[in-house]
Design an enzyme around this catalytic site. Structure first.
Site, PDB file in Angstrom:
ATOM      1  N   ARG A 275     -14.771  22.833 -37.807  1.00  0.00           N
ATOM      2  CA  ARG A 275     -16.154  23.313 -37.750  1.00  0.00           C
ATOM      3  C   ARG A 275     -17.051  22.571 -38.740  1.00  0.00           C
ATOM      4  NH1 ARG A 275     -15.360  29.906 -36.947  1.00  0.00           N
ATOM      5  NH2 ARG A 275     -15.017  29.810 -34.688  1.00  0.00           N
TER       6      ARG A 275
ATOM      7  N   LYS B 287      -3.311  39.420 -20.705  1.00  0.00           N
ATOM      8  CA  LYS B 287      -3.664  40.623 -19.959  1.00  0.00           C
ATOM      9  C   LYS B 287      -4.887  40.438 -19.071  1.00  0.00           C
ATOM     10  CE  LYS B 287      -1.773  43.819 -23.412  1.00  0.00           C
ATOM     11  NZ  LYS B 287      -2.081  44.983 -24.283  1.00  0.00           N
TER      12      LYS B 287
ATOM     13  N   GLY C 283     -10.100  31.273 -27.982  1.00  0.00           N
ATOM     14  CA  GLY C 283      -8.819  31.760 -28.479  1.00  0.00           C
ATOM     15  C   GLY C 283      -7.707  30.729 -28.508  1.00  0.00           C
TER      16      GLY C 283
ATOM     17  N   GLY D 115     -15.181  33.796 -29.460  1.00  0.00           N
ATOM     18  CA  GLY D 115     -15.848  34.922 -28.805  1.00  0.00           C
ATOM     19  C   GLY D 115     -17.109  34.534 -28.069  1.00  0.00           C
TER      20      GLY D 115
END
Length: 404
Positions: free
Chosen positions: A41, A202, A359, A382
């Site tokens: 970053r 999931k 992620g 996110g």
């Protein structure tokens, strides 16, 4: 992208020599033993800092770090990050022990034109996360212009990401501009066919994402543990595999909506199974209709990869979020590695545009050695996911509505 101004617009509007540029960065970088352990970053921030500094602006960097919850926590100070940024840039970067008030103003006054200053953690104040107007005004009072180069924090309507943008002439930094340009190419106005890879553990965490992608892409490749739920929804046995059996009807609904929209859902046709989730566990490749009840699915098989390869070769745009299998441990990293390397190769050949992020995706592509070959890999986490889900990002919206 239209709707916001960039540094080029800033520089075209007149000289910035001596102006105080509040630069919202994301200095929330990984640390180990008090040192920055991953400077990605920081590296992406350097072009914006250099552009502003070389034009004579005082570069005043705002950022959060960790979650101090409005308290001054010494372990969450940005001082070590300021030192690491200085090492990266090859010159001293000053540090202010506060982000507002007398200490901040004194540090700014002592800074020469073209100098760089990191202000202390904005989250030491409760007003940051509450987007308190008074705190935003206190931050804005330090600068003449505002530059946001923190796409990774753009999904938060905080004082330093949203509030300040409405109080000062505001611009997108180089990294922000690159991210928005890449996202526009990926889904805003892509070259078709578009293949989206959606992996992860999931289905429940990717419902909004899948719903947003169905009308926008031509093929959705389902990978990772979430593929097991779709296989189970088709009546297939998945053994001991991770599977959200209570979401089988939801998976059926997703497949039905995709069919009506003309979007192909691509599931594995063969899988790699093992009795346990463990490195070098005895692995077997089986058809998806022959998974033993005492085994768990941990990767896709070679036939699935061959089918996938054909889709990559005919695609013009690939959007990637999530791995295919348990990429962290061999041999279950083969599916992700093979697919990632092919996408990277086709990108280098100029055959397609590839945008990835979110992620585990960055870690998976780095593990495959393919990240540098993609058109763009987002480190935003996110914010990248919320963009994939079609949600408005307050930090970007604020730039589009910023004070002229």
């Amino acid at each position: 992208m239209a709707g916001h101004k960039t540094l080029d617009d800033l520089f075209a509007s007149g000289p910035v020599d001596g102006k105080k540029a509040l630069l919202r960065a994301d200095l929330n970088v990984p640390m180990k033993d008090g040192k920055v352990s991953d400077a990605t970053r920081l590296t992406r921030l350097v072009p914006t800092i250099k552009d502003l500094a070389q034009k004579g602006a005082k570069v005043l960097i705002l950022s959060h770090f960790d979650r101090p919850k409005g308290k001054r926590v010494p372990e969450m100070s940005l001082a070590p990050v300021a030192a690491a940024l200085g090492d990266l840039m090859g010159h001293d970067v000053a540090f202010a022990v506060d982000c507002i008030g007398d200490a901040a103003e004194a540090a700014i006054n002592a800074l020469p034109n073209g100098g760089v200053l990191v202000l202390e953690n904005t989250r030491f104040y409760l007003g940051e996360e509450k987007n308190d107007p008074d705190f935003a005004a206190a931050l804005a009072s330090l600068g003449d212009i505002y530059v946001n180069d923190a796409f990774s924090a753009a999904h938060r309507a905080h004082a330093s990401t949203e509030g300040v943008a409405r109080l000062l002439p505001s611009y997108a930094g180089r990294a922000m501009e690159a991210e928005l340009t890449a996202l526009e190419k990926a889904l805003g106005n892509p070259v078709r066919p578009v293949v989206a890879i959606v992996g992860g553990a999931k289905v429940s965490t990717k419902l909004d994402l899948l719903g947003n992608l169905i009308p926008k892409v031509d093929t959705i490749v389902i990978g990772g543990g979430m593929a097991n739920t779709f296989l189970a929804a088709k009546g297939l046995e998945v053994g001991k595999s991770l599977c959200e059996h209570d979401l089988k009807d939801t998976a059926k609904d997703i497949m039905s909506k995709a069919e009506k929209a003309g979007c192909r859902i691509l599931l594995p046709v063969d899988v790699v199974v093992a009795p346990e989730f463990k490195a070098h566990a005895p692995a077997t490749t089986v058809s998806v209709d022959a998974v033993p009840e005492d085994q768990m699915i941990l990767d896709v098989g070679p036939e699935s990869l061959a089918v996938l390869s054909g889709h990559f070769e005919s695609a013009k745009t690939v959007v990637w979020n999530g791995p295919f299998g348990a990429f962290e441990i061999p041999p279950f990293d083969n599916g992700t590695n093979t697919a990632a390397r092919q996408v990277g190769m086709l990108t280098k050949m100029g055959e397609l545009v590839s945008v990835a992020g979110g992620g585990d995706t960055v870690a998976a592509l780095n593990n495959a050695g393919a990240a540098d070959d993609f058109s763009y890999v987002s480190t935003a986490g996110g914010a990248f996911l919320e963009w994939l889900e079609g949600k408005p990002l307050p930090g970007v919206a604020a730039l589009e509505k910023a004070k002229a």
